[in-house]
Design a protein around this motif. Structure first.
Motif, mmCIF file in Angstrom:
data_model
loop_
_atom_site.group_PDB
_atom_site.id
_atom_site.type_symbol
_atom_site.label_atom_id
_atom_site.label_comp_id
_atom_site.label_asym_id
_atom_site.label_seq_id
_atom_site.Cartn_x
_atom_site.Cartn_y
_atom_site.Cartn_z
ATOM 1 N N THR A 33 0.828 -1.211 0.000
ATOM 2 C CA THR A 33 0.000 0.000 0.000
ATOM 3 C C THR A 33 0.862 1.261 0.000
ATOM 4 O O THR A 33 0.530 2.240 -0.661
ATOM 5 C CB THR A 33 -0.928 0.021 1.224
ATOM 6 N N SER A 34 1.982 1.225 0.726
ATOM 7 C CA SER A 34 2.850 2.402 0.803
ATOM 8 C C SER A 34 3.487 2.712 -0.546
ATOM 9 O O SER A 34 3.513 3.868 -0.985
ATOM 10 C CB SER A 34 3.947 2.190 1.854
ATOM 11 N N LEU A 35 3.996 1.667 -1.224
ATOM 12 C CA LEU A 35 4.668 1.887 -2.510
ATOM 13 C C LEU A 35 3.675 2.310 -3.584
ATOM 14 O O LEU A 35 3.924 3.266 -4.335
ATOM 15 C CB LEU A 35 5.414 0.612 -2.929
ATOM 16 N N ASN A 36 2.536 1.617 -3.667
ATOM 17 C CA ASN A 36 1.530 1.996 -4.672
ATOM 18 C C ASN A 36 1.011 3.407 -4.437
ATOM 19 O O ASN A 36 0.808 4.178 -5.388
ATOM 20 C CB ASN A 36 0.364 1.008 -4.647
ATOM 21 N N SER A 37 0.790 3.756 -3.179
ATOM 22 C CA SER A 37 0.304 5.094 -2.848
ATOM 23 C C SER A 37 1.324 6.158 -3.251
ATOM 24 O O SER A 37 0.961 7.193 -3.821
ATOM 25 C CB SER A 37 0.018 5.184 -1.350
ATOM 26 N N ALA A 38 2.600 5.898 -2.957
ATOM 27 C CA ALA A 38 3.654 6.872 -3.293
ATOM 28 C C ALA A 38 3.780 7.050 -4.806
ATOM 29 O O ALA A 38 3.929 8.175 -5.305
ATOM 30 C CB ALA A 38 4.986 6.416 -2.692
ATOM 31 N N ILE A 39 3.709 5.943 -5.539
ATOM 32 C CA ILE A 39 3.818 6.018 -7.007
ATOM 33 C C ILE A 39 2.627 6.764 -7.596
ATOM 34 O O ILE A 39 2.785 7.658 -8.453
ATOM 35 C CB ILE A 39 3.928 4.598 -7.607
ATOM 36 N N ASN A 40 1.421 6.398 -7.164
ATOM 37 C CA ASN A 40 0.219 7.054 -7.694
ATOM 38 C C ASN A 40 0.193 8.543 -7.364
ATOM 39 O O ASN A 40 -0.217 9.369 -8.184
ATOM 40 C CB ASN A 40 -1.032 6.373 -7.133
ATOM 41 N N LYS A 41 0.643 8.894 -6.170
ATOM 42 C CA LYS A 41 0.672 10.302 -5.778
ATOM 43 C C LYS A 41 1.649 11.088 -6.665
ATOM 44 O O LYS A 41 1.369 12.220 -7.074
ATOM 45 C CB LYS A 41 1.079 10.415 -4.312
ATOM 46 N N TYR A 42 2.783 10.470 -6.975
ATOM 47 C CA TYR A 42 3.795 11.114 -7.825
ATOM 48 C C TYR A 42 3.237 11.397 -9.225
ATOM 49 O O TYR A 42 3.360 12.517 -9.743
ATOM 50 C CB TYR A 42 5.028 10.203 -7.904
#
Length: 720
Positions: free
Chosen positions: A391-400
């Motif tokens: 969840t942390s990695l997907n969230s960070a990528i999508n936010k970027y």
């Protein structure tokens, strides 16, 4: 270090008509189990925003721009509201500054305290059953794979036996709890009855006494029969005889009735406080010997006998097979951690460079699958970094990538609205609307956040692999058995309204409410400010939380009551092993209760350390300013007020936010934010004064003199 809560790089902003307020700017801290962390700073520093973010109760205009709040292997910023409701008020409770904000003015105090107990109990029992079944299934799977010499059938039989005797134990414990519940209800009813009669309140005495006799007959359990069966029967008969001593219209109860009821109370208290049967061991013995009368023995003797029996007949063999299964699961997970670590190391260069959304999400899926496969599901203490990696990695990528797409649109929209507004003003027209502030994100910062998620787990797995040989699998196996015993016991732990009432009265007594039985039925307006705050503390503790957040709980109270509330919170923390986050603007308030202190200013933590670090060796000028404005009994010097006002966080300062108010500020303080310098293993401060090239600056004399006095007192106390 046993961390119960972790905040990592939390960033929170608020949309307003004037712009976006940067309330919390990239803060991180850990809360250790059983410890108190004080978060100190002026109004507007971001303290309360942080606590509300933990509980998921931020205002509607809040924006979570980044970070994680890790509890029990989950990121609280990403859980659903349904799941958050299971945590809020149950696992994590809060006490607000104004007690009336937590109390319903038209609901009696007693009902408000018992509400949490009753609502959470049913859900808690269901959740305990699920956790027990899941753990046993996972244990069986790994025991089967590890114990090839025993064979799958033998392992299956061991696990089946474990489940079966736990069911027998649960049934026995459930019946025992029912009997205890009736006893508690009866005792509570007698106490209420005697109390109301003493206060000359209107009561149907005959009906009450008849009800007590009926309840006495329903207290039936084999474990009570030997010691209390005859006694309870005799008391019931005597109560029937003395009931006739009361005549309608009597203002006082006859002494014969009072004496008999007091004796009933005494017997019930003895029943409640007697040695509790070890149902885990007794359940196994009963399963193997269903015809034997267990209650012929003394409970302590029975516990010892059954514990020895289960150890010899079952537990030794089960534990031996279990430890192999736990070790198998742990070593298998460690091998997969090594594979995951290799993939993480290979992924670092990719995330350091430029990439498109499709490739990044594809790699994120591969990494997440590998990391999830490396999690040891038998571990009682969850690895929060691994559990939240996907969840942390997907969230960070999508936010970027969202920011990459939306930033130009926001810039364009803002530019068009600004030009439109300026054009109207230039034509002399009245403009009664404002340009909506632009919401753009720092792409470089978001790019770094994606990389950080990967490198944090990379470093963490590296440390775990290096310590792999030091794991005590036998201790982990014992922890799993204790975990399952606890869950099995909670499955049959039922809270009735009468039990909830009695526990509420005890809670009120625990938090210092006098005459709790009478106050139980009162409304909030009938309590003083300090008493209302005690009620709020009782409500917060009703569900037996693990974490208690105190958001300036003494600010609205006078000094004497403040001290009482602080002492109460400290006492409850020690007795219940609570983990506490204490928010305040006054360092003096937490001097005797904080284990660690985070000093916040303008949304950032500017100094962090143990209480001794902050009070005896402060490093940041803002901490000096707070300490210099804090009075104590021995200070003769004039206290120093902090000059100026906090900055406007719609436009955060480029450098150190405290620079404009800091008489020790250097040129670099206005140009660049200081990093967090390490003073010791426990002490950190974000000030350029700690840079090796910075000029030597002494802390203010008022603080230096106070530290000298404190050291002398400490030395004198040790010598004495």
């Amino acid at each position: 270090m046993d961390k119960i809560l972790e905040l990592k790089n939390l960033k929170v902003s608020f949309r307003t008509n004037n712009g976006t307020v940067k309330a919390v700017r990239d803060i991180s801290f850990d809360l250790e189990r059983g410890k108190t962390l004080a978060v100190v700073g002026e109004s507007g520093s971001g303290k309360s925003v942080t606590s509300k973010a933990i509980l998921g109760i931020l205002a509607g205009n809040a924006i979570i721009e980044g970070g994680e709040i890790i509890y029990d292997g989950r990121d609280l910023l990403k859980v659903s509201e349904e799941d958050m409701c299971k945590i809020r008020g149950d696992k994590i409770s809060i006490i607000f500054q104004d007690p009336l904000s937590s109390l319903n003015p038209i609901v009696r105090i007693g009902k408000q305290i018992t509400e949490a107990m009753l609502l959470k109990n049913k859900a808690g029992r269901k959740e305990s059953r699920r956790q027990f079944n899941d753990m046993l299934a996972m244990l069986k799977k790994n025991m089967t794979a590890a114990n090839t010499d025993l064979g799958a059938d033998k392992v299956a039989q061991l696990c089946k036996t474990f489940d079966q005797f736990c069911i027998v134990a649960n049934r026995m414990e459930h019946k025992y709890n029912d009997a205890i519940t009736v006893a508690e209800d009866l005792k509570s009813g007698i106490e209420d009855f005697l109390f109301r009669m003493e206060k000359h309140q209107k009561m149907d005495v005959k009906a009450s006494l008849q009800r007590f006799r009926s309840n006495l007959k329903t207290i039936s359990n084999p474990f009570f029969a030997k010691n209390y069966g005859t006694q309870l029967s005799q008391l019931g008969n005597r109560l029937g005889k003395v009931s006739g001593d009361y005549k309608k219209g009597d203002k006082e109860l006859p002494q014969s009735i009072v004496t008999t009821l007091k004796e009933v109370e005494q017997v019930l208290t003895e029943m409640e406080n007697r040695t509790r049967p070890d149902f885990f061991s007794i359940g196994y013995y009963k399963m193997r010997n269903p015809q034997e009368n267990l209650t012929s023995r003394d409970v302590a003797e029975l516990n010892a006998f059954c514990a020895q029996y289960i150890q010899k007949e079952f537990l030794d063999a089960f534990v031996e097979a279990e430890v192999k299964g736990v070790a198998y699961s742990g070593r298998k997970a460690m091998e997969k951690k090594k594979t995951a670590l290799e993939q993480l190391e290979k992924a670092v260069p990719f995330f350091q460079g430029q990439y498109d959304s499709k490739d990044a999400l594809h790699l994120a899926k591969e990494l997440s699958d590998s990391v999830e496969a490396s999690i040891d599901r038998l571990e009682i203490n969850k690895d929060s970094l691994a559990y939240t990696f996907r969840t942390s990695l997907n969230s960070a990528i999508n936010k970027y990538f969202r920011a990459m797409e939306n930033n130009p649109k926001e810039e364009k929209r803002f530019e068009q609205q600004t030009k439109q507004r300026e054009a109207l003003i230039a034509k002399g027209k009245k403009v009664d609307w404002s340009v909506v502030p632009k919401q753009v994100y720092d792409l470089e910062e978001l790019h770094e956040e994606v990389l950080r998620v990967v490198t944090d787990l990379q470093k963490h797995y590296g440390k775990l692999i290096a310590r792999a040989d030091q794991v005590d699998y036998r201790a982990e196996g014992q922890a799993i058995i204790e975990f399952m015993k606890d869950k099995a016991s909670k499955v049959v732990y039922k809270v009735t309204r009468a039990i909830a009432k009695e526990r509420a009265i005890k809670l009120m007594e625990e938090v210092g409410i006098s005459e709790p039985r009478m106050r139980y039925t009162q409304y909030p307006f009938e309590f003083s400010g300090g008493m209302r705050q005690r009620i709020v503390i009782a409500i917060a503790l009703a569900a037996n939380p693990e974490i208690l957040i105190c958001d300036e709980p003494t600010t609205a109270l006078d000094v004497t009551i403040q001290a009482q509330i602080l002492e109460l919170i400290n006492k409850l923390k020690k007795e219940r092993n609570l983990s506490v986050i204490f928010i305040t603007h006054d360092l003096g308030v937490v001097a005797n209760m904080a284990d660690d202190i985070a000093v916040m200013y303008a949304g950032k933590i500017v100094e962090y350390g143990t209480a001794d670090d902050i009070f005896y060796d402060p490093k940041h000028p803002y901490t000096w300013a707070l300490l210099s404005s804090m009075p104590d009994l021995d200070t003769n010097e004039r206290l120093e007020a902090i000059p100026g006002t906090p900055p406007n966080m719609i436009y955060p300062p480029v450098g150190d936010a405290f620079a404009d108010r800091n008489k020790y500020a250097m040129e670099i303080d206005f140009e660049q934010q200081p990093p967090m310098f390490q003073v010791s293993d426990t002490h950190y401060a974000a000030t350029w004064l700690l840079h090796p090239d910075a000029p030597k600056v002494e802390m203010p004399a008022i603080i230096r003199n106070r530290i000298e006095r404190m050291n002398k007192k400490a030395g004198g106390a040790q010598n004495g």
